[in-house]
Scaffold this motif. Structure first.
Motif, PDB file in Angstrom:
ATOM      1  N   ASN A 163      29.578  71.187  92.272  1.00 15.88           N
ATOM      2  CA  ASN A 163      28.623  71.310  92.067  1.00 15.88           C
ATOM      3  C   ASN A 163      27.155  70.865  92.323  1.00 15.88           C
ATOM      4  OD1 ASN A 163      29.955  72.694  89.389  1.00 15.88           O
ATOM      5  ND2 ASN A 163      30.162  70.428  88.858  1.00 15.88           N
ATOM      6  N   PRO A 164      26.052  71.715  92.597  1.00 16.25           N
ATOM      7  CA  PRO A 164      25.017  71.342  93.171  1.00 16.25           C
ATOM      8  C   PRO A 164      24.615  69.759  92.988  1.00 16.25           C
ATOM      9  CG  PRO A 164      24.543  73.193  92.230  1.00 16.25           C
ATOM     10  CD  PRO A 164      25.849  72.576  92.079  1.00 16.25           C
ATOM     11  N   VAL A 165      23.752  69.214  93.668  1.00 12.44           N
ATOM     12  CA  VAL A 165      23.691  67.412  93.058  1.00 12.44           C
ATOM     13  C   VAL A 165      22.347  68.324  92.341  1.00 12.44           C
ATOM     14  CG1 VAL A 165      22.811  64.956  93.325  1.00 12.44           C
ATOM     15  CG2 VAL A 165      24.627  66.443  94.237  1.00 12.44           C
ATOM     16  N   LEU A 166      21.940  68.395  91.059  1.00  9.03           N
ATOM     17  CA  LEU A 166      20.803  68.543  90.453  1.00  9.03           C
ATOM     18  C   LEU A 166      19.938  66.977  90.251  1.00  9.03           C
ATOM     19  CD1 LEU A 166      22.036  70.313  87.059  1.00  9.03           C
ATOM     20  CD2 LEU A 166      21.504  71.423  89.404  1.00  9.03           C
ATOM     21  N   THR A 167      18.628  67.620  90.398  1.00  6.66           N
ATOM     22  CA  THR A 167      17.092  66.823  90.194  1.00  6.66           C
ATOM     23  C   THR A 167      16.952  66.935  88.774  1.00  6.66           C
ATOM     24  OG1 THR A 167      15.624  68.032  90.437  1.00  6.66           O
ATOM     25  CG2 THR A 167      16.664  67.146  92.716  1.00  6.66           C
ATOM     26  N   ARG A 168      17.337  67.893  87.822  1.00  4.43           N
ATOM     27  CA  ARG A 168      17.004  67.685  86.303  1.00  4.43           C
ATOM     28  C   ARG A 168      18.658  67.391  85.619  1.00  4.43           C
ATOM     29  NH1 ARG A 168      12.682  70.904  83.303  1.00  4.43           N
ATOM     30  NH2 ARG A 168      11.053  70.414  83.917  1.00  4.43           N
ATOM     31  N   PRO A 169      19.154  66.811  84.243  1.00  2.84           N
ATOM     32  CA  PRO A 169      20.309  67.508  84.108  1.00  2.84           C
ATOM     33  C   PRO A 169      19.846  67.942  83.286  1.00  2.84           C
ATOM     34  CG  PRO A 169      19.049  65.686  83.069  1.00  2.84           C
ATOM     35  CD  PRO A 169      17.710  65.756  84.213  1.00  2.84           C
ATOM     36  N   VAL A 170      21.969  68.332  82.810  1.00  6.77           N
ATOM     37  CA  VAL A 170      22.788  69.229  82.070  1.00  6.77           C
ATOM     38  C   VAL A 170      22.771  69.160  81.195  1.00  6.77           C
ATOM     39  CG1 VAL A 170      24.736  70.412  82.033  1.00  6.77           C
ATOM     40  CG2 VAL A 170      23.730  70.398  84.605  1.00  6.77           C
TER      41      VAL A 170
ATOM     42  N   ASN B  70      28.877  52.958  88.837  1.00  9.78           N
ATOM     43  CA  ASN B  70      27.600  51.566  88.189  1.00  9.78           C
ATOM     44  C   ASN B  70      26.410  52.081  87.664  1.00  9.78           C
ATOM     45  OD1 ASN B  70      24.919  49.881  88.364  1.00  9.78           O
ATOM     46  ND2 ASN B  70      26.980  48.728  89.094  1.00  9.78           N
ATOM     47  N   THR B  71      25.663  52.357  86.723  1.00 17.06           N
ATOM     48  CA  THR B  71      24.874  52.990  85.737  1.00 17.06           C
ATOM     49  C   THR B  71      24.010  53.127  87.295  1.00 17.06           C
ATOM     50  OG1 THR B  71      24.094  50.986  85.458  1.00 17.06           O
ATOM     51  CG2 THR B  71      25.008  52.761  83.907  1.00 17.06           C
ATOM     52  N   SER B  72      23.469  51.948  88.169  1.00 11.42           N
ATOM     53  CA  SER B  72      22.630  52.295  89.367  1.00 11.42           C
ATOM     54  C   SER B  72      22.354  53.344  89.937  1.00 11.42           C
ATOM     55  CB  SER B  72      22.477  50.467  90.157  1.00 11.42           C
ATOM     56  OG  SER B  72      23.550  50.697  90.661  1.00 11.42           O
ATOM     57  N   ASP B  73      23.567  54.004  90.114  1.00  9.46           N
ATOM     58  CA  ASP B  73      24.354  55.772  90.999  1.00  9.46           C
ATOM     59  C   ASP B  73      23.314  56.646  90.271  1.00  9.46           C
ATOM     60  OD1 ASP B  73      25.347  53.917  93.179  1.00  9.46           O
ATOM     61  OD2 ASP B  73      26.702  53.880  92.629  1.00  9.46           O
ATOM     62  N   MET B  74      22.594  56.175  88.965  1.00  8.97           N
ATOM     63  CA  MET B  74      23.264  57.618  87.841  1.00  8.97           C
ATOM     64  C   MET B  74      21.697  58.351  88.204  1.00  8.97           C
ATOM     65  SD  MET B  74      24.039  56.369  84.106  1.00  8.97           S
ATOM     66  CE  MET B  74      21.781  56.134  83.269  1.00  8.97           C
ATOM     67  N   ILE B  75      21.796  59.319  88.478  1.00  4.14           N
ATOM     68  CA  ILE B  75      20.219  60.331  89.427  1.00  4.14           C
ATOM     69  C   ILE B  75      19.955  60.389  88.177  1.00  4.14           C
ATOM     70  CG2 ILE B  75      20.079  62.510  89.873  1.00  4.14           C
ATOM     71  CD1 ILE B  75      22.678  63.497  90.106  1.00  4.14           C
ATOM     72  N   THR B  76      19.605  60.449  86.867  1.00  2.00           N
ATOM     73  CA  THR B  76      18.564  60.499  85.781  1.00  2.00           C
ATOM     74  C   THR B  76      19.024  58.693  84.970  1.00  2.00           C
ATOM     75  OG1 THR B  76      18.407  62.760  85.526  1.00  2.00           O
ATOM     76  CG2 THR B  76      17.610  61.400  83.999  1.00  2.00           C
ATOM     77  N   SER B  77      18.117  57.844  84.734  1.00  2.00           N
ATOM     78  CA  SER B  77      18.100  56.866  83.871  1.00  2.00           C
ATOM     79  C   SER B  77      18.621  56.597  82.760  1.00  2.00           C
ATOM     80  CB  SER B  77      17.357  55.501  84.816  1.00  2.00           C
ATOM     81  OG  SER B  77      15.919  56.632  83.713  1.00  2.00           O
ATOM     82  N   PHE B  78      18.871  55.264  81.631  1.00  2.00           N
ATOM     83  CA  PHE B  78      18.856  55.870  80.449  1.00  2.00           C
ATOM     84  C   PHE B  78      17.750  56.652  80.421  1.00  2.00           C
ATOM     85  CE2 PHE B  78      22.513  51.930  80.246  1.00  2.00           C
ATOM     86  CZ  PHE B  78      23.004  52.916  80.661  1.00  2.00           C
TER      87      PHE B  78
ATOM     88  N   LEU C 223      16.164  59.547  80.776  1.00  2.00           N
ATOM     89  CA  LEU C 223      16.862  60.804  80.002  1.00  2.00           C
ATOM     90  C   LEU C 223      16.722  60.402  78.534  1.00  2.00           C
ATOM     91  CD1 LEU C 223      21.038  59.692  80.757  1.00  2.00           C
ATOM     92  CD2 LEU C 223      19.936  61.244  81.343  1.00  2.00           C
ATOM     93  N   ILE C 224      16.170  59.841  77.851  1.00  6.60           N
ATOM     94  CA  ILE C 224      15.666  59.126  76.527  1.00  6.60           C
ATOM     95  C   ILE C 224      14.223  59.882  76.429  1.00  6.60           C
ATOM     96  CG2 ILE C 224      14.381  58.291  74.887  1.00  6.60           C
ATOM     97  CD1 ILE C 224      17.384  56.783  74.714  1.00  6.60           C
ATOM     98  N   VAL C 225      13.831  60.172  77.325  1.00  4.07           N
ATOM     99  CA  VAL C 225      12.681  60.780  77.099  1.00  4.07           C
ATOM    100  C   VAL C 225      13.001  62.756  77.590  1.00  4.07           C
ATOM    101  CG1 VAL C 225      10.347  61.072  79.460  1.00  4.07           C
ATOM    102  CG2 VAL C 225      11.297  59.464  78.561  1.00  4.07           C
TER     103      VAL C 225
ATOM    104  N   CYS D 127      25.030  64.990  75.032  1.00  9.25           N
ATOM    105  CA  CYS D 127      26.081  64.674  76.616  1.00  9.25           C
ATOM    106  C   CYS D 127      25.522  65.130  77.920  1.00  9.25           C
ATOM    107  CB  CYS D 127      27.545  65.554  76.741  1.00  9.25           C
ATOM    108  SG  CYS D 127      28.739  65.172  75.319  1.00  9.25           S
ATOM    109  N   ILE D 128      25.296  64.091  79.088  1.00 12.04           N
ATOM    110  CA  ILE D 128      24.461  64.618  79.889  1.00 12.04           C
ATOM    111  C   ILE D 128      25.597  64.519  81.063  1.00 12.04           C
ATOM    112  CG2 ILE D 128      23.719  63.320  82.020  1.00 12.04           C
ATOM    113  CD1 ILE D 128      22.122  63.808  78.986  1.00 12.04           C
ATOM    114  N   GLY D 129      25.261  66.072  81.719  1.00 13.05           N
ATOM    115  CA  GLY D 129      26.413  66.213  83.194  1.00 13.05           C
ATOM    116  C   GLY D 129      25.736  65.973  84.142  1.00 13.05           C
TER     117      GLY D 129
END
Ligand code: MG
Length: 208
Positions: free
Chosen positions: A19-26, A144-152, A155-157, A5-7
């Motif tokens: 919460n602070p907006v992060l550049t790396r996913p939780v 909308n997933t276009s608003d995700m900070i880290t794309s699909f 995330l896989i990478v 799960c990604i936070g």
């Protein structure tokens, strides 16, 4: 199988929980016993008084991979659905305040509702997916997933640097703004917009 799960992957949701907006996913995980198949009732746990819904797009991993390169990431998922990352927000707030892991607030039995999977090409031609949650018929989350900070693909990478992905693993990709409490008796329904512009229901969950 594992459920990754990604936070805080949507800035709007990070802000609503202060919460602070992060550049790396939780990243956190749920065990296989957390899985609740579409249509099965969810029983409100007695250890929380503030259970929240978090509607998320879920990827199903279709082949094994480790340290996946960006140019190949898209080939590791072919089907998507919607899921609910049920969260005992009161417990999570206590754990966060102590700096403890989140598991008992996030990974309990039935906390990972998963909808019906459909081919990715049915819902997206450009990687953007529109989705919404209705609670008792009223739209409470719309993302909308276009608003995700880290794309699909990103995330896989990222995830596969640490955890070998296996066929059948699920990735919950983060929730947009609008999380909120659910009560016994609530009906939750997840809808995705298909490439022909129609809303398709992929998830239904009755809270008992
Ligand atoms: Mg979540």
């Amino acid at each position: 199988m594992k459920i990754i799960c990604i936070g805080r992957n949507f800035a709007g949701h990070a802000k609503e929980l202060n919460n602070p907006v992060l550049t790396r996913p939780v990243i956190f995980m749920k065990p296989a016993t957390a899985l609740l198949v579409n249509g099965k009732p969810f029983y409100y746990p007695d250890f929380t008084k503030d259970l929240h819904h978090e509607l998320e797009v879920v990827l199903k991993i279709c082949k094994n991979g480790k340290a996946i390169l960006p140019q190949f990431a898209h080939s590791y998922y072919e089907e998507v659905t919607l899921g609910i990352d049920f969260t005992a927000r009161d417990i999570q707030d206590e754990l966060k305040a102590k700096g403890h892991p989140w598991e008992i607030s996030k990974s309990f039995d039935g906390s990972a509702v998963v909808g019906k999977f459909i081919p990715l090409e049915m819902v997206s031609s450009d990687g953007n997916i529109e989705f919404k949650l209705r609670k008792n018929g009223e739209v409470v989350q719309h993302g909308n997933t276009s608003d995700m900070i880290t794309s699909f693909d990103q995330l896989i990478v990222y995830v596969s640097q640490y955890f070998r992905l296996l066929q059948g693993d699920l990735i919950y990709t983060g929730t947009p703004a609008g999380v909120g409490p659910v009560q016994i008796g609530d009906k939750l329904q997840g809808f995705i917009t298909t490439v022909d512009g129609k809303e398709k229901q992929l998830l239904s969950c009755q809270v008992k």
